[in-house]
Enzyme design. Structure first.
Site, PDB file in Angstrom:
ATOM      1  N   LEU A   1      71.449  25.819  -9.080  1.00 38.73           N
ATOM      2  CA  LEU A   1      72.191  24.812  -8.315  1.00 38.73           C
ATOM      3  C   LEU A   1      71.640  23.416  -8.549  1.00 38.73           C
ATOM      4  CD1 LEU A   1      72.533  26.708  -4.903  1.00 38.73           C
ATOM      5  CD2 LEU A   1      74.287  26.435  -6.655  1.00 38.73           C
ATOM      6  N   GLY A   2      70.355  23.322  -8.820  1.00 39.71           N
ATOM      7  CA  GLY A   2      69.760  22.008  -9.035  1.00 39.71           C
ATOM      8  C   GLY A   2      68.282  22.144  -9.371  1.00 39.71           C
ATOM      9  N   GLN A   3      67.733  21.082  -9.977  1.00 35.31           N
ATOM     10  CA  GLN A   3      66.325  21.042 -10.337  1.00 35.31           C
ATOM     11  C   GLN A   3      65.750  19.696  -9.933  1.00 35.31           C
ATOM     12  OE1 GLN A   3      66.907  22.074 -14.568  1.00 35.31           O
ATOM     13  NE2 GLN A   3      65.568  23.821 -14.219  1.00 35.31           N
ATOM     14  N   GLY A   4      64.520  19.705  -9.461  1.00 34.87           N
ATOM     15  CA  GLY A   4      63.882  18.461  -9.034  1.00 34.87           C
ATOM     16  C   GLY A   4      62.376  18.563  -9.157  1.00 34.87           C
ATOM     17  N   GLY A   5      61.724  17.558  -8.587  1.00 37.06           N
ATOM     18  CA  GLY A   5      60.271  17.506  -8.682  1.00 37.06           C
ATOM     19  C   GLY A   5      59.589  18.644  -7.942  1.00 37.06           C
ATOM     20  N   GLN A   6      60.255  19.210  -6.923  1.00 38.42           N
ATOM     21  CA  GLN A   6      59.626  20.258  -6.134  1.00 38.42           C
ATOM     22  C   GLN A   6      59.924  21.655  -6.665  1.00 38.42           C
ATOM     23  OE1 GLN A   6      57.514  19.321  -3.858  1.00 38.42           O
ATOM     24  NE2 GLN A   6      58.057  17.191  -4.232  1.00 38.42           N
TER      25      GLN A   6
ATOM     26  N   ASP B   1      60.595  12.797   1.439  1.00 34.32           N
ATOM     27  CA  ASP B   1      61.462  12.682   0.254  1.00 34.32           C
ATOM     28  C   ASP B   1      62.922  12.572   0.695  1.00 34.32           C
ATOM     29  OD1 ASP B   1      62.021  12.437  -2.412  1.00 34.32           O
ATOM     30  OD2 ASP B   1      61.984  14.579  -2.830  1.00 34.32           O
TER      31      ASP B   1
END
Length: 733
Positions: free
Chosen positions: A414-419, A533
């Site tokens: 669904l999504g990718q981020g820093g966490q 964040d």
């Protein structure tokens, strides 16, 4: 060197063109319109039909499929024929104007009328004209004469009805039918008030003199056959570049241009899809000639008849006959070889079984090691020691998470981020969840992680994504959240997957919900929580556009006896509190700054950080504050939201955003104050006017100091709004 570059460019364009002609429909294409199945190369929306040819674009209105706007599709086959309904054209006798007629035209594009259609006229003392338009223009027609009703069971032979065969040129892109009548129609108007011209498939219209001359039995549309093909080139011209799928073959269209596809013998399905032609099982469908003494065995594209041991197949009768028996030779050696083979297989199976058991034990030990390493024992101890409470943390297994994400399939991301990475998961009860796989972190922070899991699981706020549980049997822990279906606020404001249709009312409500949520986390949670964040990408929207604050991976718990923490700086550029960035001191005012940036995004529709803007306005905060100082706020506000009725609300919201993004944290308001002021903006104009006259009473009723800029006090009125706001923040749901 130049020749080499030209060669590479030629290869590039060849591959691009090959990709175009091999284009396949999207996976989510609509496959039916009403009762009519829609198969590729036809399709109902862009990306679902053969690209570059609108002749294959089906429009579905009221469960009726139409092609080229006025041809209703009944059915079509993969061999290049489409059966549809087209309307008739009519001319009626009128005593005032003698004739009242209509002519109809049909757009063809890459379709063509089959020779199996007849151009037909029903009427007395009338004639009909068929005209085609293209590179070659073509006209034909027929005439029908009669002064009295034809006898019953008359044929369509020129008396009351006429028909003609037509051969329409392939380059015709438009066809027009026009019936006409002679001037003096008084002798026939009582039994034939109108004449009709139409195309109809041969054999689909039988003339009935009395009924048809009167009103054509109220039939307004007739079935016709249309021919279609792919492109204008033959199979030889597009060899290696046609769209025919596997197990299919290309053949030239019978209409003289383009080509069609068909499945190979032994296969059935849609030959225009990459794997549309599937093997036919002749054995189960009884499409075989094996006798009762033989057994049918299906093969790819065919079958064969298998005889039992000791008999052979007679290929003429397809029956089994006994095989002459011979005495076996070297029986002793055969027995030894068979015994050796069986013994060797037993040894291999035993070794394989032992390896599997050892691998299973090793995986079990590894999962237990990860479970303890990630604080599983500590979590169970805390849960058992908590006793009856509202803590509801479910501990999921590694197998359950792998099954829910289809082995962490990339299509589930669904999504990718820093966490970390968030996957869409489907649990065994078919409930849909969001599964966050964190990046490798600091093992010394396990106790803090467990504390955060326990605290977040107790948050029962309607605008916070609910934490359902976790999995600790993997190398990095997995967090399981409720699934929110409509994407992020960032997608709605800046992304291409949504139209930016958020009204000012939507944006103000979202801002109020997020502000109230942060105020709840700061002031009313059992242990104060700083999100750290806050950004539009971490604000999810459900189907009702209700805001849900998500991604607490960077969040920190603030002990009750402290107001701030010293931490490694973490956050997102554009939203990061400059004071926190410079000092490393984290407090609730860091979230206030980030929220101010989000509010600016809601007001302007601009990204928090955009390198496409000029250097001075690359950061939205400086861009926004500059516009406020220079009294040109209207230049930065999103044109979709401002109107003559909400200018004051927008100006007040802009002022609050600027207050939230002050450089010094102590000069910023608290989230509780921000939530109260934003909620007050929804008060009617009369309440605003009342509050302007009695600001002290408003301040007394609200229980918070009203924010102001440069001495201009903002009125937030409505004598009960503060109580409502405080109740929402404290109770959560």
């Amino acid at each position: 060197m130049k020749v080499h570059s030209l060669f590479l460019m030629a290869i590039f364009f060849y591959l691009a063109y090959t990709q175009l002609v091999k284009a396949q429909p999207r996976d989510d294409c609509q496959t039916r319109c009403g009762d009519v199945p829609i198969d590729y190369p036809f399709g109902i929306s862009t990306g679902c039909y053969y690209p570059g040819d609108d002749s294959f674009n089906i429009t579905c209105e009221e469960d009726k499929p139409n092609v080229l706007s006025n041809i209703e599709v009944l059915n079509f086959n993969h061999s290049g024929q489409l059966r549809g309904l087209i309307p008739r054209s009519t001319v009626c006798y009128d005593q005032q104007t003698n004739n009242d007629f209509e002519s109809l035209w049909f757009r063809l594009d890459n379709l063509s009328f089959s020779p199996n259609n007849k151009f037909t006229l029903v009427g007395c003392n009338a004639w009909a004209l068929l005209s085609t338009f293209g590179i070659q223009n073509y006209s034909t027609g027929c005439m029908s004469l009669c002064d009295t009703p034809p006898p019953p069971n008359s044929k369509c032979n020129g008396v009351g009805c006429c028909r003609t065969e037509v051969s329409i040129p392939l380059d015709s892109h438009r066809i027009e039918t026009q019936p006409s009548r002679f001037e003096n129609m008084t002798s026939v108007e009582h039994f034939n008030p109108c004449s009709y011209a139409f195309f109809v498939e041969d054999g689909m219209f039988n003339f009935s003199s009395l009924e048809d001359l009167k009103d054509l039995r109220n039939v307004t549309r007739f079935p016709v056959l249309l021919d279609w093909s792919i492109g204008n080139q033959t199979c030889e011209q597009v060899v290696g570049r046609n769209i025919c799928g596997g197990n299919s073959t290309c053949f030239d269209s019978t209409r003289g241009k383009g080509y069609n596809c068909k499945c190979l013998q032994g296969f059935d399905g849609n030959p225009y899809l990459s794997d549309g032609c599937q093997d036919i099982n002749e054995c189960t469908t009884r499409i075989h000639n094996c006798s009762d003494t033989s057994t049918c065995e299906n093969t790819l594209g065919s079958f064969h008849c298998q005889c039992p041991s000791g008999s052979d197949l007679n290929t003429t009768t397809m029956s089994c006959i006994d095989t002459p028996k011979e005495e076996p030779k070297y029986l002793g050696w055969t027995t030894v070889l068979l015994g050796t083979t069986i013994g060797f297989l037993i040894i291999l199976l035993t070794i394989s079984y032992i390896q599997q058991k050892m691998r299973h034990r090793k995986n079990t030990e590894l999962r237990q090691q990860f479970f303890e390493q990630n604080g599983g024992g500590m979590l169970i101890q805390r849960l058992s020691g908590a006793g009856p409470s509202n803590v509801d943390v479910k501990i999921f297994t590694e197998e359950g998470m792998k099954e829910a994400t289809d082995g962490y399939n990339e299509s589930r991301i669904l999504g990718q981020g820093g966490q970390g990475t968030v996957y869409k998961g489907i649990l065994q009860d078919n409930s849909i969840v969001a599964i966050k796989k964190a990046r490798l972190g600091d093992r010394s922070q396990v106790e803090q992680f467990i504390n955060e899991v326990l605290v977040l699981s107790q948050i029962n706020h309607r605008n916070v994504v609910k934490l359902l549980g976790c999995c600790l049997e993997t190398e990095v822990p997995l967090l399981v959240y409720e699934f929110i279906s409509s994407g992020t606020l960032f997608d709605h404001l800046h992304g291409s997957m949504f139209d930016s249709s958020l009204t000012w009312e939507h944006r103000l409500r979202i801002a109020i919900e997020v502000a109230g949520t942060l105020a709840y986390l700061h002031s009313y949670a059992s242990i104060p929580i700083i999100h750290r964040d806050v950004k539009t990408a971490n604000i999810l929207l459900d189907e009702n556009l209700t805001a849900k604050v998500a991604d607490f991976g960077a969040s920190r718990l603030i002990p009750m006896d402290q107001e701030q923490l010293t931490t490694m700086v973490q956050g997102t550029l554009g939203y990061l509190d400059p004071e926190y960035y410079n000092t490393g001191l984290l407090n609730e005012k860091s979230d206030v700054y980030s929220f101010g940036v989000v509010l600016m995004e809601l007001l302007s529709g601009e990204k928090a950080l955009c390198f496409e803007r000029p250097q001075s306005s690359k950061h939205l905060v400086s861009y926004f504050v500059s516009a406020m100082k220079e009294n040109r706020l209207h230049e930065i506000i999103d044109g979709q939201v401002m109107n003559e009725y909400n200018q004051r609300e927008i100006q007040e919201s802009a002022r609050i955003a600027v207050e939230c993004t002050r450089i010094m944290g102590e000069e910023r308001p608290s989230m509780k104050e921000v939530a109260a002021e934003l909620e007050a903006l929804r008060v009617k104009t009369t309440k605003h006017q009342w509050s302007d006259q009695y600001p002290k009473e408003v301040e007394h009723l609200l229980g918070v100091q009203i924010l102001s800029t440069q001495g201009d006090t903002s009125s937030i009125g409505y004598d009960s709004i503060q109580n409502v706001t405080r109740l929402d923040i404290e109770t959560g749901r």
